[in-house]
Design an enzyme around this catalytic site. Structure first.
Site, PDB file in Angstrom:
ATOM      1  N   GLU A   1       0.820  -1.208   0.000  1.00 34.69           N
ATOM      2  CA  GLU A   1       0.000   0.000   0.000  1.00 34.69           C
ATOM      3  C   GLU A   1       0.859   1.265   0.000  1.00 34.69           C
ATOM      4  OE1 GLU A   1      -0.548  -2.603   1.914  1.00 34.69           O
ATOM      5  OE2 GLU A   1      -2.626  -3.247   1.568  1.00 34.69           O
TER       6      GLU A   1
ATOM      7  N   PHE B   1     -12.341  -7.442  13.052  1.00 39.07           N
ATOM      8  CA  PHE B   1     -11.180  -7.881  12.276  1.00 39.07           C
ATOM      9  C   PHE B   1     -10.783  -6.802  11.257  1.00 39.07           C
ATOM     10  CE2 PHE B   1      -9.515 -10.135   8.457  1.00 39.07           C
ATOM     11  CZ  PHE B   1      -8.295 -10.516   9.013  1.00 39.07           C
ATOM     12  N   GLN B   2      -9.518  -6.449  11.260  1.00 37.13           N
ATOM     13  CA  GLN B   2      -8.941  -5.432  10.360  1.00 37.13           C
ATOM     14  C   GLN B   2      -9.629  -4.072  10.490  1.00 37.13           C
ATOM     15  OE1 GLN B   2      -8.468  -7.179   6.367  1.00 37.13           O
ATOM     16  NE2 GLN B   2      -6.448  -7.856   7.043  1.00 37.13           N
TER      17      GLN B   2
ATOM     18  N   MET C   1      23.592   9.723   4.109  1.00 36.48           N
ATOM     19  CA  MET C   1      23.348  11.039   4.709  1.00 36.48           C
ATOM     20  C   MET C   1      23.496  10.995   6.225  1.00 36.48           C
ATOM     21  SD  MET C   1      22.923  14.104   4.091  1.00 36.48           S
ATOM     22  CE  MET C   1      22.036  14.784   2.705  1.00 36.48           C
TER      23      MET C   1
ATOM     24  N   LYS D   1     -17.905  -1.358   4.606  1.00 34.25           N
ATOM     25  CA  LYS D   1     -18.297  -2.394   3.648  1.00 34.25           C
ATOM     26  C   LYS D   1     -19.811  -2.388   3.393  1.00 34.25           C
ATOM     27  CE  LYS D   1     -17.654  -7.358   2.904  1.00 34.25           C
ATOM     28  NZ  LYS D   1     -16.702  -7.654   1.846  1.00 34.25           N
TER      29      LYS D   1
HETATM   30  C1  TPP Z   1      11.603   6.135   6.134  1.00 37.91           C
HETATM   31  C2  TPP Z   1      12.836   6.850   6.580  1.00 37.91           C
HETATM   32  N1  TPP Z   1      13.594   6.319   7.561  1.00 37.91           N
HETATM   33  C3  TPP Z   1      14.709   6.962   7.963  1.00 37.91           C
HETATM   34  C4  TPP Z   1      15.083   8.142   7.411  1.00 37.91           C
HETATM   35  C5  TPP Z   1      16.337   8.872   7.885  1.00 37.91           C
HETATM   36  N2  TPP Z   1      17.326   8.976   6.803  1.00 37.91           N
HETATM   37  C6  TPP Z   1      17.467  10.100   6.064  1.00 37.91           C
HETATM   38  S1  TPP Z   1      18.615   9.944   4.879  1.00 37.91           S
HETATM   39  C7  TPP Z   1      18.978   8.385   5.335  1.00 37.91           C
HETATM   40  C8  TPP Z   1      20.035   7.593   4.615  1.00 37.91           C
HETATM   41  C9  TPP Z   1      19.614   7.210   3.251  1.00 37.91           C
HETATM   42  O1  TPP Z   1      20.511   6.268   2.745  1.00 37.91           O
HETATM   43  P1  TPP Z   1      20.550   5.884   1.232  1.00 37.91           P
HETATM   44  O2  TPP Z   1      19.190   5.666   0.715  1.00 37.91           O
HETATM   45  O3  TPP Z   1      21.507   4.755   1.044  1.00 37.91           O
HETATM   46  O4  TPP Z   1      21.059   7.195   0.520  1.00 37.91           O
HETATM   47  P2  TPP Z   1      22.452   7.978   0.603  1.00 37.91           P
HETATM   48  O5  TPP Z   1      22.298   8.987   1.684  1.00 37.91           O
HETATM   49  O6  TPP Z   1      23.525   6.979   0.894  1.00 37.91           O
HETATM   50  O7  TPP Z   1      22.578   8.592  -0.737  1.00 37.91           O
HETATM   51  C10 TPP Z   1      18.197   8.002   6.427  1.00 37.91           C
HETATM   52  C11 TPP Z   1      18.296   6.693   7.108  1.00 37.91           C
HETATM   53  C12 TPP Z   1      14.235   8.680   6.409  1.00 37.91           C
HETATM   54  N3  TPP Z   1      14.480   9.845   5.819  1.00 37.91           N
HETATM   55  N4  TPP Z   1      13.140   7.996   5.996  1.00 37.91           N
END
Ligand code: TPP
Length: 565
Positions: free
Chosen positions: A50, A112-113, A479, A162
Site C-alpha cells: 500500500e 477484524f482489520q 546522509m 463495507k
Molecule cells: C523512512 C525513513 N527512515 C529513515 C530516514 C532517515 N534517513 C534520512 S537519509 C537516510 C540515509 C539514506 O541512505 P541511502 O538511501 O543509502 O542514501 P544515501 O544517503 O547513501 O545517498 C536516512 C536513514 C528517512 N528519511 N526515511
C-alpha cells in the site's frame, strides 16, 4: 437508477475524469474490486504494497498536476498507506485516498482489520470523511476531489464501510460544489499587488525565493517573465526545482542546508525577498534569528496560515501564486513598454552574485579510480538534456540530484521534501511513468532507500513500465553517515549496509534488466545503454563510499555558515 455504494464510487471517479487508480485489494474493498471490470476506462494499477500505491498516486499527481487516486483496504491496508499520506500532506500534493472500513455496526468493536483511519490521518490529511450512509457518498466524493485540488492542495481520505459499499440508492452526481466554510482566496488584493510592484521597482538587491506553490499553481512562466524582465535572480527550494531554467544566468541554484553558496549569500544580503509559494522551512532558513536580516519580505501564499508562521513578512499576500504573478505582471508591464524589452536593472548586486557563483561553484573532482556520485548525476543530466522526469529517494543522492541535474521544466523533479520519505522515489516514478508512458523517468536512489519499496519492481515489470533506477551505491545510509562523520566523531553506528542484495540479480529475478558499473570511464556508456532499453532497469553504480554533500549548513546555524567541502 439505483446503484450500490461500490458502483457509485467508481461511476463518480469517472465523472471526475480519473483515468487511473493505484491500489491493493482486501476484504473491506472487495465489493469495489468486484465492480472494477465494469469500468474499463478506469485503469487499476496493482501495487505490491500500500505504501507503493499511495506514493505512485502521489507521483502521478506531481507529474501531471491532476488528482492522484489510491484505493486500499481497511486496517493494515490503511495504516500501510499512512506514510504516503503524510508525504503528500507535507508537500501539498492533491490525492484522494479511499480506504475500506468494517461494516458500520462493527465500527468501534475491535472488529477484524478495523482501525480508526479517520482518527489516525486527521493530522496528515487536508480533510477526511467517514461515510455512514450511501446517500451521502456522491457529495462526499465531489467534495473530496474539490478539497484535494483547490486552495493549498493536499490529501483527502474517504473511509468507506463495507455495508455502505453494498447499500443501494438512486445515483445523482452533483455538478457543482459549494462549501460555505471553505473559500480559498485566489485573486490577490490589488492594494497588496500595488505595494509589491512598488518595492520591486525600488529594490536594489532583490531575490526571488520560489517554493513548491509555483509548481502547484503552474506559475513558472509568469515567474520567469518577472525575473527576466526585472533582472531579479532566482533561488528555489527542493520542491520548486524546474520552475526556472537552470541554464539561465539569473539562476542561483537551490538554497538552504545544501543550497549553493551564491543562493545562501544572496538571500542573506538581499534587500527584498519575494517568497512565492514557499513556507520558510527550517531546512531553508537555518537559524531563524539570522535569516535575511536586511530584507523586506514579501510572502505570497494561498494558505493564509503559512504566512507569518515562521518569518515575519512585511507584505503578506494571500493568493494563488499564478494569479498574483499575473496581476503583478499587469501592473509592472506598464513600466516596460515591451514585455521582452531589455532588462531595466543592472546593478552591482548582480555582479556580486555572479562572482559568488564563480568563486564557489558546486564542485567535485572525478579521478580515474572511483566514481563520484555527482559525476553520475551530471552524466544523467547531459544524456537526458534536462528533459527526463527525475524522482529521488531521500539522502545524499537526493541532494546531488537536486544540485547537479539541470532542470529546465516544472514537474520534472519529484522528491519527498517535507517528510523526507525513504522509499518514495521508485513508486513515485511508477506513477509518473503511468502518466507519461513515452517519457524517460529515472529514480535516482540510494542503496538504503531503494530497499524500502523494492517490491514495486514487480509492479513496474507487470505493467511494462520502463522506469530506470540509478542506485548511487555507497554501502552506507550515506546522509546519516555524513552527519556521524561531521558531528558525532565518526561514530558510524548502524549506518553501514554490510549485507546488501546483488541489485543486478535482484532486477533479473523480478524480470527487469540489471547493470553494474564501478569504472568512471564506463558510466556514460552503461547509462546510455540502460536508458535506451524499453524496460524496467536497475543500474547499480558503485560510488565513492565516503563522499559528502557540500555545501552544508549545520543544523541550527545561520545559512551563511556553510561547510564548503
Ligand atoms: C523512512 C525513513 N527512515 C529513515 C530516514 C532517515 N534517513 C534520512 S537519509 C537516510 C540515509 C539514506 O541512505 P541511502 O538511501 O543509502 O542514501 P544515501 O544517503 O547513501 O545517498 C536516512 C536513514 C528517512 N528519511 N526515511
Amino acid at each position: 437508477m439505483e446503484l450500490t455504494g461500490a458502483q457509485i464510487l467508481l461511476e463518480s471517479l469517472r465523472r471526475e475524469d480519473v483515468e487511473v487508480v493505484f491500489g491493493f485489494p482486501g476484504g473491506a474493498v472487495i465489493d469495489i474490486y468486484d465492480q472494477l471490470p465494469n469500468y474499463p476506462l478506469l485503469q487499476h494499477v496493482l501495487a505490491r504494497h500500500e505504501q507503493g500505491a499511495i506514493h505512485a498516486a502521489d507521483g502521478y499527481a506531481r507529474a501531471t498536476g491532476r488528482v492522484g487516486v489510491c484505493l486500499v483496504t481497511s486496517g493494515p491496508g490503511a495504516t500501510n498507506a499512512v506514510t504516503g499520506i503524510a508525504t503528500a500532506y507535507m508537500d501539498s500534493v492533491p490525492v484522494v485516498i479511499i480506504t475500506g472500513q468494517v461494516p458500520t455496526p462493527l465500527i468501534g468493536n475491535d472488529a477484524f482489520q478495523e482501525v480508526d483511519i479517520v482518527g489516525i490521518t486527521r493530522p496528515c490529511t487536508k480533510h477526511n470523511f467517514l461515510v455512514k450512509d450511501v446517500r451521502d457518498l456522491p457529495k462526499v466524493i465531489k467534495e473530496a476531489f474539490y478539497l484535494a485540488a483547490t486552495g493549498r492542495p493536499g490529501p483527502v481520505l474517504i473511509d468507506l464501510p463495507k455495508d455502505v459499499q453494498q447499500a443501494k440508492c438512486v445515483y445523482n452526481y452533483p455538478k457543482q460544489i459549494k462549501m460555505r466554510s471553505y473559500n480559498p482566496t485566489y485573486a490577490p488584493n490589488p492594494k497588496q499587488v500595488a505595494k509589491v510592484a512598488d518595492v520591486v521597482r525600488k529594490a536594489k538587491k532583490p531575490i526571488i525565493y520560489a517554493g513548491g506553490g509555483v509548481i502547484a499553481s503552474n506559475a513558472s512562466e509568469d515567474l520567469t517573465w518577472l525575473a527576466r524582465t526585472f533582472n531579479i535572480p532566482v533561488t528555489a527550494t527542493l520542491m520548486a526545482l524546474g520552475c526556472f531554467p537552470a541554464d539561465d544566468p539569473l539562476w542561483l541554484g537551490m538554497l538552504g542546508m545544501h543550497g549553493t553558496y551564491a543562493a545562501n549569500m544572496a538571500i542573506s544580503g538581499a534587500d527584498l525577498i519575494l517568497a512565492v509559494g514557499s513556507r520558510f522551512d527550517d531546512r531553508v532558513t537555518g537559524k531563524l534569528s539570522e535569516f535575511a536580516k536586511n530584507a523586506k519580505i514579501v510572502h505570497i501564499d494561498i494558505d493564509p496560515t503559512s504566512i507569518q508562521k515562521n518569518v515575519a513578512a512585511g507584505i503578506p499576500v494571500v493568493a494563488d501564486c499564478k494569479s498574483f504573478l499575473m496581476a503583478l505582471r499587469q501592473t509592472l508591464e506598464a513600466d516596460v513598454s515591451d514585455a521582452s524589452a531589455a532588462p531595466v536593472r543592472d546593478t552591482p548586486w548582480l555582479a556580486r552574485l555572479a562572482s559568488w557563483k564563480e568563486e564557489k561553484p558546486l564542485a567535485y573532482e572525478q579521478g580515474t579510480d572511483v566514481i563520484k556520485p555527482q559525476y553520475v548525476v551530471e552524466i544523467i543530466s547531459r544524456l537526458t538534456k534536462g528533459e527526463a522526469i527525475i524522482t529521488t529517494e531521500v539522502g545524499q543522492h537526493q541532494m546531488w540530484a537536486a544540485q547537479f541535474y539541470q532542470f529546465t521544466k516544472p514537474r520534472s523533479f519529484i522528491s519527498s521534501g517535507g517528510l523526507g520519505t525513504m522509499g518514495f522515489g521508485f513508486p513515485a516514478a511508477i506513477g509518473a511513468q503511468v502518466a507519461f508512458p513515452d517519457r524517460l523517468v529515472i529514480d535516482v536512489a540510494g542503496d538504503g532507500s531503494i530497499q524500502m519499496c523494492i517490491q514495486e519492481l514487480a509492479t513496474a515489470v507487470c505493467y511494462g513500465l520502463p522506469v530506470k533506477i540509478v542506485i548511487l551505491n555507497n554501502g552506507y545510509l550515506g546522509m546519516v553517515r555524513q552527519w556521524q562523520e561531521l558531528f558525532y566523531a565518526k561514530n558510524y553506528c548502524s549506518t553501514c549496509l554490510d549485507v546488501a542484495p546483488d541489485f543486478v540479480k535482484l532486477a533479473e529475478a523480478y524480470g527487469a534488466a540489471g547493470f553494474r558499473v564501478s569504472d568512471p570511464g564506463q558510466v556514460e556508456s552503461v547509462l546510455t545503454e540502460a536508458f535506451a532499453l524499453p524496460k524496467t532497469v536497475i543500474v547499480d553504480v558503485v560510488v565513492d563510499r565516503e563522499e559528502n554533500v557540500a555545501p552544508m549548513v549545520p543544523a541550527g546555524k545561520s545559512i551563511t555558515e556553510m561547510i564548503l567541502v
